[in-house]
Design a protein around this motif. Sequence first.
Motif, PDB file in Angstrom:
ATOM      1  N   ALA A 174     -13.792   3.404   9.749  1.00 56.44           N
ATOM      2  CA  ALA A 174     -15.212   3.063   9.647  1.00 56.44           C
ATOM      3  C   ALA A 174     -16.057   4.064  10.437  1.00 56.44           C
ATOM      4  O   ALA A 174     -17.143   4.448  10.002  1.00 56.44           O
ATOM      5  N   TYR A 175     -15.552   4.479  11.607  1.00 58.16           N
ATOM      6  CA  TYR A 175     -16.264   5.498  12.381  1.00 58.16           C
ATOM      7  C   TYR A 175     -16.352   6.808  11.596  1.00 58.16           C
ATOM      8  O   TYR A 175     -17.398   7.476  11.580  1.00 58.16           O
ATOM      9  N   LEU A 176     -15.251   7.170  10.937  1.00 55.49           N
ATOM     10  CA  LEU A 176     -15.237   8.405  10.150  1.00 55.49           C
ATOM     11  C   LEU A 176     -16.208   8.314   8.981  1.00 55.49           C
ATOM     12  O   LEU A 176     -16.900   9.284   8.653  1.00 55.49           O
ATOM     13  N   ALA A 177     -16.272   7.126   8.347  1.00 55.85           N
ATOM     14  CA  ALA A 177     -17.179   6.942   7.223  1.00 55.85           C
ATOM     15  C   ALA A 177     -18.635   7.049   7.678  1.00 55.85           C
ATOM     16  O   ALA A 177     -19.466   7.674   7.014  1.00 55.85           O
ATOM     17  N   VAL A 178     -18.950   6.443   8.820  1.00 53.64           N
ATOM     18  CA  VAL A 178     -20.318   6.514   9.354  1.00 53.64           C
ATOM     19  C   VAL A 178     -20.681   7.946   9.716  1.00 53.64           C
ATOM     20  O   VAL A 178     -21.791   8.424   9.422  1.00 53.64           O
ATOM     21  N   ALA A 179     -19.730   8.661  10.342  1.00 56.63           N
ATOM     22  CA  ALA A 179     -19.980  10.060  10.701  1.00 56.63           C
ATOM     23  C   ALA A 179     -20.234  10.904   9.450  1.00 56.63           C
ATOM     24  O   ALA A 179     -21.130  11.765   9.432  1.00 56.63           O
ATOM     25  N   LEU A 180     -19.464  10.637   8.385  1.00 54.62           N
ATOM     26  CA  LEU A 180     -19.654  11.374   7.135  1.00 54.62           C
ATOM     27  C   LEU A 180     -21.012  11.083   6.532  1.00 54.62           C
ATOM     28  O   LEU A 180     -21.701  12.001   6.051  1.00 54.62           O
ATOM     29  N   LEU A 181     -21.439   9.815   6.574  1.00 51.95           N
ATOM     30  CA  LEU A 181     -22.758   9.457   6.039  1.00 51.95           C
ATOM     31  C   LEU A 181     -23.879  10.121   6.833  1.00 51.95           C
ATOM     32  O   LEU A 181     -24.880  10.565   6.262  1.00 51.95           O
TER      33      LEU A 181
END
Length: 210
Positions: A174-181
């Motif tokens: 989820a952290y990686l997804a937020v960082a990507l967004l």
Amino acid sequence: MNKQELLKYIAIAGYDVGFGAKKHFATFDIIEKGPGWLGFVSMVGGIYGLFVPFWSLTHVSAVFVVFGVISLYIGMYGAEKQRYEDCGKKLTQGFHDLHALYRTVKSAPDGADVSAYVQQAQKIRADALTCCISKQIFLSDWYAHFKFFWQAQIDWIDEARPFRLLRDKIPLSAYLAVALLVVMGAVASMRVTCSLDAAASTATKEAVKQ
């Protein structure tokens, strides 16, 4: 191993087994319900496309095509659906057995011999590992976090093995997804800014010519 160490060991085992149960049930739920929900949304979108111009746009239609591809991906797990449910049930039973064992050990005197309880906890954990399925569907980890931390009774685990919000309750992906967004948003913002600057520069040059 003394009483307190055993309680923490059982709590950690309970976390592993309980989360494993929820992850198997998460995969089962996605396999069982995912294609139906995707098909329903695609059908509603197709009907709206007959009356609402926005739903007829190319990028909206592409989303429905993606839904179809996702349905095919989920369908690849359909043959193993029953295994995920059966394993989830077995792991849930192991979770409850560990909870009962935790309460038994907690009620024992501080200086009591807990070697028999250690063997019992190890056996429950070993039995749970025999049915685990390593191949889980995409996003089952996120769904399992919700099912475990918001639906399961895990106060007894938190008592001996405290959960932390950022470390345990939120998946790393989820952290990686937020960082990507955030990165995608920053790039899009820069492109919009550059486009506006270019348009302003062009307008200024036209104004000077006039």
